[in-house]
Design a protein around this motif. Structure first.
Motif, short mmCIF file in Angstrom:
data_model
loop_
_atom_site.label_atom_id
_atom_site.label_comp_id
_atom_site.label_asym_id
_atom_site.label_seq_id
_atom_site.Cartn_x
_atom_site.Cartn_y
_atom_site.Cartn_z
N PHE A 34 0.86 -1.19 0.00
CA PHE A 34 0.00 0.00 0.00
C PHE A 34 0.89 1.23 0.00
N TYR A 35 0.76 2.05 -1.04
CA TYR A 35 1.54 3.28 -1.16
C TYR A 35 0.57 4.47 -1.18
N GLU A 36 0.70 5.33 -0.19
CA GLU A 36 -0.18 6.51 -0.12
C GLU A 36 0.36 7.61 -1.01
N GLY A 37 -0.53 8.16 -1.86
CA GLY A 37 -0.15 9.23 -2.77
C GLY A 37 -0.87 10.53 -2.46
N LYS A 38 -0.61 11.54 -3.28
CA LYS A 38 -1.19 12.86 -3.06
C LYS A 38 -2.51 13.06 -3.80
N LYS A 39 -2.74 12.27 -4.84
CA LYS A 39 -3.97 12.44 -5.62
C LYS A 39 -5.15 11.81 -4.88
N GLU A 40 -6.35 12.23 -5.28
CA GLU A 40 -7.56 11.77 -4.63
C GLU A 40 -8.09 10.46 -5.23
N VAL A 41 -7.34 9.90 -6.15
CA VAL A 41 -7.75 8.64 -6.79
C VAL A 41 -6.97 7.47 -6.20
N GLY A 42 -7.68 6.40 -5.86
CA GLY A 42 -7.04 5.20 -5.35
C GLY A 42 -6.99 4.13 -6.44
N ILE A 43 -5.85 3.51 -6.60
CA ILE A 43 -5.68 2.46 -7.61
C ILE A 43 -5.65 1.10 -6.92
N LEU A 44 -6.54 0.22 -7.33
CA LEU A 44 -6.57 -1.15 -6.81
C LEU A 44 -5.92 -2.06 -7.83
N LEU A 45 -4.79 -2.66 -7.47
CA LEU A 45 -4.07 -3.57 -8.35
C LEU A 45 -4.38 -5.02 -7.94
N ILE A 46 -4.82 -5.83 -8.90
CA ILE A 46 -5.24 -7.20 -8.60
C ILE A 46 -4.37 -8.18 -9.37
N HIS A 47 -3.66 -9.04 -8.66
CA HIS A 47 -2.73 -9.96 -9.30
C HIS A 47 -3.46 -11.17 -9.89
N GLY A 48 -2.68 -12.03 -10.55
CA GLY A 48 -3.24 -13.15 -11.28
C GLY A 48 -3.30 -14.46 -10.51
N SER A 75 -11.62 -11.35 -1.44
CA SER A 75 -10.38 -10.61 -1.21
C SER A 75 -10.41 -9.27 -1.96
N VAL A 76 -10.96 -9.29 -3.17
CA VAL A 76 -11.07 -8.06 -3.96
C VAL A 76 -12.06 -7.09 -3.30
N LEU A 77 -13.19 -7.61 -2.85
CA LEU A 77 -14.18 -6.76 -2.18
C LEU A 77 -13.60 -6.14 -0.92
N GLU A 78 -12.86 -6.91 -0.15
CA GLU A 78 -12.23 -6.39 1.07
C GLU A 78 -11.23 -5.29 0.73
N ALA A 79 -10.48 -5.47 -0.33
CA ALA A 79 -9.50 -4.47 -0.75
C ALA A 79 -10.20 -3.19 -1.20
N TYR A 80 -11.28 -3.35 -1.93
CA TYR A 80 -12.07 -2.20 -2.38
C TYR A 80 -12.58 -1.41 -1.18
N GLU A 81 -13.13 -2.13 -0.20
CA GLU A 81 -13.66 -1.46 1.00
C GLU A 81 -12.53 -0.81 1.80
N HIS A 82 -11.35 -1.41 1.78
CA HIS A 82 -10.20 -0.83 2.48
C HIS A 82 -9.87 0.55 1.89
N LEU A 83 -9.87 0.64 0.58
CA LEU A 83 -9.61 1.93 -0.06
C LEU A 83 -10.71 2.94 0.27
N LYS A 84 -11.95 2.47 0.29
CA LYS A 84 -13.07 3.35 0.64
C LYS A 84 -12.91 3.88 2.07
N GLN A 85 -12.53 2.99 2.98
CA GLN A 85 -12.35 3.39 4.38
C GLN A 85 -11.20 4.36 4.56
N LYS A 86 -10.23 4.30 3.64
CA LYS A 86 -9.10 5.23 3.66
C LYS A 86 -9.49 6.59 3.09
N GLY A 87 -10.73 6.71 2.62
CA GLY A 87 -11.21 7.98 2.12
C GLY A 87 -11.19 8.14 0.61
#
Length: 248
Positions: free
Chosen positions: A12-26, A74-86
């Motif tokens: 998890f890398y916090e950036g300055k932009k207001e957009v969160g990128i969810l990367l999903i591996h194979g 796992s993907v849903l949990e990750a999505y919600e994690h980003l939402k909870q981070k704002g």
């Protein structure tokens, strides 16, 4: 960028932009295959989160206990994690099975955009369609190694639980018949030398989604793990330009 051996850990890398990128591996992979892309996107200002899907990053025996529902959760949990981070503006980028999961997420959750990379609609190995029967005779299949410049970067399994391949096949079929539910901006990415996914998969996705803004990019010198292959820097730049376009 220099490639070095990595661990299968999520990042998890916090950036300055207001957009969160969810990367999903194979399938059978790990966030390691997305590490270089993640660092690149973070350097351009985005917050990036690459979770470790259930059953991955441990042993094939552990993966054998999981299925498509576990990977999806796992993907849903990750999505919600980003939402909870704002982060209310989220873009999903997935590689291989991760691309299929990213498309499924675009069908079921609000996303700003989606980028499936080497997402399998059609695969070269015809045995995949036979796994519903093969699982009774074969527990694991041997996974072929990639070229050294890719293999040295991966943290994946050398054996594949056949029962999990069957579950992956079901997931692909579910997403394939529902592609018309994808209506958000989409960048479809495919390597022409993909040894796993039939490149025509990219055209199928592109032609069957309902997105008004959609693009398809072909990489003529790239194999399946396109994020680590010879054209990765071009790939990263194409993704950056698309992200700028959809996140204004």
């Amino acid at each position: 960028m220099k490639i070095t051996k990595r661990r299968p850990d999520p990042f998890f890398y916090e950036g300055k932009k207001e957009v969160g990128i969810l990367l999903i591996h194979g399938f059978t992979g790990s966030p390691a295959e997305l590490s270089l892309l993640g660092k690149f996107l973070h350097q351009t200002g985005y917050t990036v989160y690459a979770p470790l899907l259930a059953g991955h990053g441990k042993t094939p025996e552990e993966m054998k206990k999981t299925n498509k529902d576990d990977w999806w959760n796992s993907v849903l949990e990750a999505y919600e994690h980003l939402k909870q981070k704002g982060y209310d503006r989220i873009i999903a980028i997935g590689l291989s099975m991760g691309g299929i999961l990213a498309l499924k997420l675009a069908m079921e959750k609000p996303l700003l955009a989606v980028i499936p990379m080497a997402a399998p609609i059609f695969v070269h190995d015809r045995r995949v369609a036979l796994t519903r029967w093969l699982k009774y005779f074969i527990t694991y299949s041997v996974k072929e190694k990639k070229e050294e410049h890719i293999e040295s970067q991966l943290a994946s399994y050398d054996r594949v639980p056949v029962i999990c391949v069957e579950s992956l096949h079901k997931l692909i079929k579910e997403v394939k018949v529902s592609l018309n539910k994808v209506g958000i901006p989409t960048l479809v990415i495919q390597g022409m030398n993909d040894e796993t996914v039939v490149p025509e998969s990219a055209n199928y996705i592109f032609n069957n989604i309902n997105s008004t803004l959609k693009e398809i990019k072909w990489y003529h010198q790239s194999t399946h793990i396109i994020t680590l292959d010879n054209e990765r820097e071009k790939l990263f730049e194409d993704i950056r330009l698309f992200l700028e376009r959809v996140s204004k």
